[in-house]
Each structure stands twice: as C-alpha cells, then as structure tokens.
Scaffold this motif. Structure first.
Motif, PDB file in Angstrom:
ATOM      1  N   HIS A  57      51.893  34.439  42.185  1.00 47.93           N
ATOM      2  CA  HIS A  57      52.607  33.274  41.662  1.00 47.93           C
ATOM      3  C   HIS A  57      54.019  33.704  41.303  1.00 47.93           C
ATOM      4  N   GLU A  58      54.984  32.927  41.735  1.00 43.44           N
ATOM      5  CA  GLU A  58      56.369  33.347  41.559  1.00 43.44           C
ATOM      6  C   GLU A  58      56.792  33.429  40.103  1.00 43.44           C
ATOM      7  N   GLU A  59      56.114  32.707  39.192  1.00 43.13           N
ATOM      8  CA  GLU A  59      56.494  32.802  37.766  1.00 43.13           C
ATOM      9  C   GLU A  59      56.299  34.217  37.227  1.00 43.13           C
ATOM     10  N   ARG A  60      55.401  34.982  37.843  1.00 38.13           N
ATOM     11  CA  ARG A  60      55.200  36.377  37.425  1.00 38.13           C
ATOM     12  C   ARG A  60      56.450  37.204  37.738  1.00 38.13           C
ATOM     13  N   GLU A  61      57.023  36.958  38.901  1.00 42.04           N
ATOM     14  CA  GLU A  61      58.229  37.698  39.285  1.00 42.04           C
ATOM     15  C   GLU A  61      59.424  37.295  38.429  1.00 42.04           C
ATOM     16  N   HIS A  62      59.552  35.999  38.134  1.00 41.52           N
ATOM     17  CA  HIS A  62      60.631  35.542  37.241  1.00 41.52           C
ATOM     18  C   HIS A  62      60.490  36.199  35.865  1.00 41.52           C
ATOM     19  N   PHE A  63      59.278  36.229  35.353  1.00 48.03           N
ATOM     20  CA  PHE A  63      59.024  36.852  34.051  1.00 48.03           C
ATOM     21  C   PHE A  63      59.343  38.346  34.100  1.00 48.03           C
ATOM     22  N   ALA A  64      58.924  39.005  35.178  1.00 52.65           N
ATOM     23  CA  ALA A  64      59.179  40.444  35.322  1.00 52.65           C
ATOM     24  C   ALA A  64      60.676  40.727  35.386  1.00 52.65           C
ATOM     25  N   ALA A 135      48.330  34.579  32.575  1.00 51.21           N
ATOM     26  CA  ALA A 135      47.376  34.644  31.457  1.00 51.21           C
ATOM     27  C   ALA A 135      45.948  34.397  31.924  1.00 51.21           C
ATOM     28  N   ASN A 136      45.749  33.462  32.859  1.00 49.34           N
ATOM     29  CA  ASN A 136      44.387  33.158  33.317  1.00 49.34           C
ATOM     30  C   ASN A 136      43.800  34.270  34.183  1.00 49.34           C
ATOM     31  N   HIS A 137      44.636  35.177  34.634  1.00 51.25           N
ATOM     32  CA  HIS A 137      44.236  36.251  35.543  1.00 51.25           C
ATOM     33  C   HIS A 137      44.139  37.602  34.834  1.00 51.25           C
ATOM     34  N   CYS A 163      50.589  30.180  31.719  1.00 54.36           N
ATOM     35  CA  CYS A 163      50.409  29.267  32.841  1.00 54.36           C
ATOM     36  C   CYS A 163      49.447  28.162  32.404  1.00 54.36           C
ATOM     37  N   ASP A 164      49.379  27.115  33.188  1.00 50.94           N
ATOM     38  CA  ASP A 164      48.503  25.994  32.828  1.00 50.94           C
ATOM     39  C   ASP A 164      47.204  25.984  33.632  1.00 50.94           C
ATOM     40  N   ARG A 165      46.892  27.076  34.282  1.00 50.20           N
ATOM     41  CA  ARG A 165      45.652  27.169  35.047  1.00 50.20           C
ATOM     42  C   ARG A 165      44.508  27.623  34.136  1.00 50.20           C
ATOM     43  N   PRO A 166      43.275  27.158  34.414  1.00 51.00           N
ATOM     44  CA  PRO A 166      42.137  27.549  33.571  1.00 51.00           C
ATOM     45  C   PRO A 166      41.765  29.021  33.787  1.00 51.00           C
ATOM     46  N   PRO A 167      41.114  29.635  32.800  1.00 46.88           N
ATOM     47  CA  PRO A 167      40.683  31.035  32.956  1.00 46.88           C
ATOM     48  C   PRO A 167      39.758  31.191  34.162  1.00 46.88           C
ATOM     49  N   GLU A 168      39.802  32.364  34.753  1.00 51.11           N
ATOM     50  CA  GLU A 168      38.955  32.627  35.904  1.00 51.11           C
ATOM     51  C   GLU A 168      37.494  32.732  35.483  1.00 51.11           C
ATOM     52  N   PRO A 169      36.561  32.381  36.365  1.00 49.88           N
ATOM     53  CA  PRO A 169      35.140  32.476  36.020  1.00 49.88           C
ATOM     54  C   PRO A 169      34.708  33.934  35.839  1.00 49.88           C
ATOM     55  N   PHE A 170      33.749  34.118  34.945  1.00 47.44           N
ATOM     56  CA  PHE A 170      33.255  35.452  34.621  1.00 47.44           C
ATOM     57  C   PHE A 170      32.651  36.148  35.833  1.00 47.44           C
ATOM     58  N   LYS A 171      32.025  35.378  36.739  1.00 46.70           N
ATOM     59  CA  LYS A 171      31.406  35.997  37.930  1.00 46.70           C
ATOM     60  C   LYS A 171      32.461  36.655  38.825  1.00 46.70           C
ATOM     61  N   LYS A 172      33.674  36.120  38.820  1.00 51.35           N
ATOM     62  CA  LYS A 172      34.761  36.721  39.603  1.00 51.35           C
ATOM     63  C   LYS A 172      35.159  38.078  38.996  1.00 51.35           C
ATOM     64  N   ILE A 173      35.155  38.132  37.672  1.00 48.84           N
ATOM     65  CA  ILE A 173      35.449  39.392  36.979  1.00 48.84           C
ATOM     66  C   ILE A 173      34.373  40.420  37.315  1.00 48.84           C
ATOM     67  N   LEU A 174      33.112  40.015  37.202  1.00 45.54           N
ATOM     68  CA  LEU A 174      31.997  40.928  37.509  1.00 45.54           C
ATOM     69  C   LEU A 174      32.055  41.423  38.945  1.00 45.54           C
ATOM     70  N   ARG A 175      32.343  40.525  39.868  1.00 37.64           N
ATOM     71  CA  ARG A 175      32.431  40.912  41.290  1.00 37.64           C
ATOM     72  C   ARG A 175      33.493  41.994  41.489  1.00 37.64           C
ATOM     73  N   ASP A 176      34.669  41.792  40.887  1.00 38.34           N
ATOM     74  CA  ASP A 176      35.751  42.747  41.102  1.00 38.34           C
ATOM     75  C   ASP A 176      35.577  44.032  40.306  1.00 38.34           C
ATOM     76  N   VAL A 177      34.866  43.974  39.193  1.00 34.87           N
ATOM     77  CA  VAL A 177      34.506  45.210  38.489  1.00 34.87           C
ATOM     78  C   VAL A 177      33.564  46.022  39.379  1.00 34.87           C
ATOM     79  N   ALA A 178      32.606  45.347  40.012  1.00 34.85           N
ATOM     80  CA  ALA A 178      31.682  46.028  40.929  1.00 34.85           C
ATOM     81  C   ALA A 178      32.442  46.626  42.111  1.00 34.85           C
ATOM     82  N   ARG A 179      33.425  45.906  42.630  1.00 37.33           N
ATOM     83  CA  ARG A 179      34.225  46.430  43.745  1.00 37.33           C
ATOM     84  C   ARG A 179      35.047  47.640  43.307  1.00 37.33           C
TER      85      ARG A 179
END
Length: 196
Positions: A57-64, A135-137, A163-179
């Motif tokens: 998301h480009e707002e990350r680059e603007h913030f950076a 923040a949601n990521h 950002c105004d996006r909802p937090p990511e689902p917990f299963k996505k966190i678990l999947r990427d921790v496993a990866r």
C-alpha cells in the motif's frame, strides 16, 4: 508372598501426573509471555539501523518517507512496493536522496518480504530495523519478522501506519507463522502452496 500397595502413594502419583498436564498450558503461556515481554523491551531500547517497509500500500511508502526525513542517516529498504519510478518519486518529493533508497522486488508475499532480505541485512551489518507496515497487517508481519529476522539476531522496532482496513484474520497469521517455521527447517517458504 503378598505385595502391599500403598493407595495414598499411588493416588499422589496420579494427582501429580494430572497436575502436570493442567500446568503445561499455564507454563507455556508464562514462557510465551516472558518471550514477548523481552521482545517488547528489546524493541523499545534498540536504535534501528535501517527502515524496512513492507510493500503493498502506497501509504506505507509515504509514511516511510516522513520517517526517513527525521532519521537522515538511515537507509530505506522497500520490499515489493510501488513500481520503481513511482516509489522513487515519493521519496524524492520528501527530500530523500536516492542513495539511501533500496527497492527490492523479489518478495511475493509477507513471508518472502522477510526471507528474501534477511541475509542481505545481516551481510550489511544491520542488526535492527524500523518495521513499517499498515496497522491491520502489523501483527502478522511482526510474528513473521520475529521468527525470520530473529534467526539472524535482527531486532524489529514496529511502526504501524494507520489505515481503515479491518485486522487480518487469525488463521492468516497462523498460516504464515507455519510457513516461517517451514523456512527455518527447510529454507523454503511454501509460497506455492498458498491458495489466492
């Protein structure tokens, strides 16, 4: 010959065994809490040596770019962000020299944001980074980063971009921790196993 069984002793052993199984989750929770507390303290006390931006998301680059203008001696690494010409424009307009900017497009997702650059950072002597993402990521990015960067002793200091996006689902966190754990054991991220 008669064997004498002491029922009280046997009962104590059974209770001890039961207590061990009941205490295991509590001990695990205390251990994880201590680990997380140590990571928080490290993050608070560290002086980062680079700014690491997760693209998406480009707002990350603007913030950076704003962050980089306050920390004029830090290199900025953007992993799979905006197209090169546009990303350079964002930082140029913020007054950031292109000599400080490193754009890397190897990553395909959040896990590979970390795995593709961890050894590059270590070779350059970078032991701590500002981690910039939405923040949601941040929860998912931080878990992955603590595992992958932690293997090389690189400390994260997270800075979330609102950002105004909802937090990511917990299963996505678990999947990427496993990866990330898969990467630790095999050097492979399981990127091809992800269903879009």
């Amino acid at each position: 010959m008669l064997l004498k069984i002491n029922p009280k002793k046997h009962r104590i052993k059974v209770l001890s065994s039961r207590w061990r199984y009941r205490l295991l989750p509590l001990i695990s929770l205390v251990g994880i809490s201590l680990w997380a507390g140590c990571k928080e303290l490290q993050s608070y006390m560290v002086q980062p040596e680079a700014i690491f931006v997760l693209g998406g998301h480009e707002e990350r680059e603007h913030f950076a770019a704003q962050l980089a203008s306050r920390h004029r001696d830090l290199p900025i690494w953007v992993s799979s962000g905006s197209p090169q010409s546009y990303a350079k424009k964002i930082f140029r307009e913020a007054g950031i020299s292109s000599a400080r900017l490193y754009l890397d497009y190897q990553a395909r997702d959040t896990v590979t944001n970390f795995t593709t650059l961890v050894d590059t950072f270590k070779k350059q002597g970078i032991d701590s980074v500002y981690l910039v993402t939405s923040a949601n990521h941040m929860n998912r990015a931080r878990f992955i980063g603590e595992i992958v960067f932690g293997t090389r002793g690189i400390i994260l200091k997270p800075i979330a971009v609102e950002c105004d996006r909802p937090p990511e689902p917990f299963k996505k966190i678990l999947r990427d921790v496993a990866r990330s754990l898969l990467w630790l054991g095999t050097g492979k991220t399981g990127e091809t196993l992800i269903v879009p």
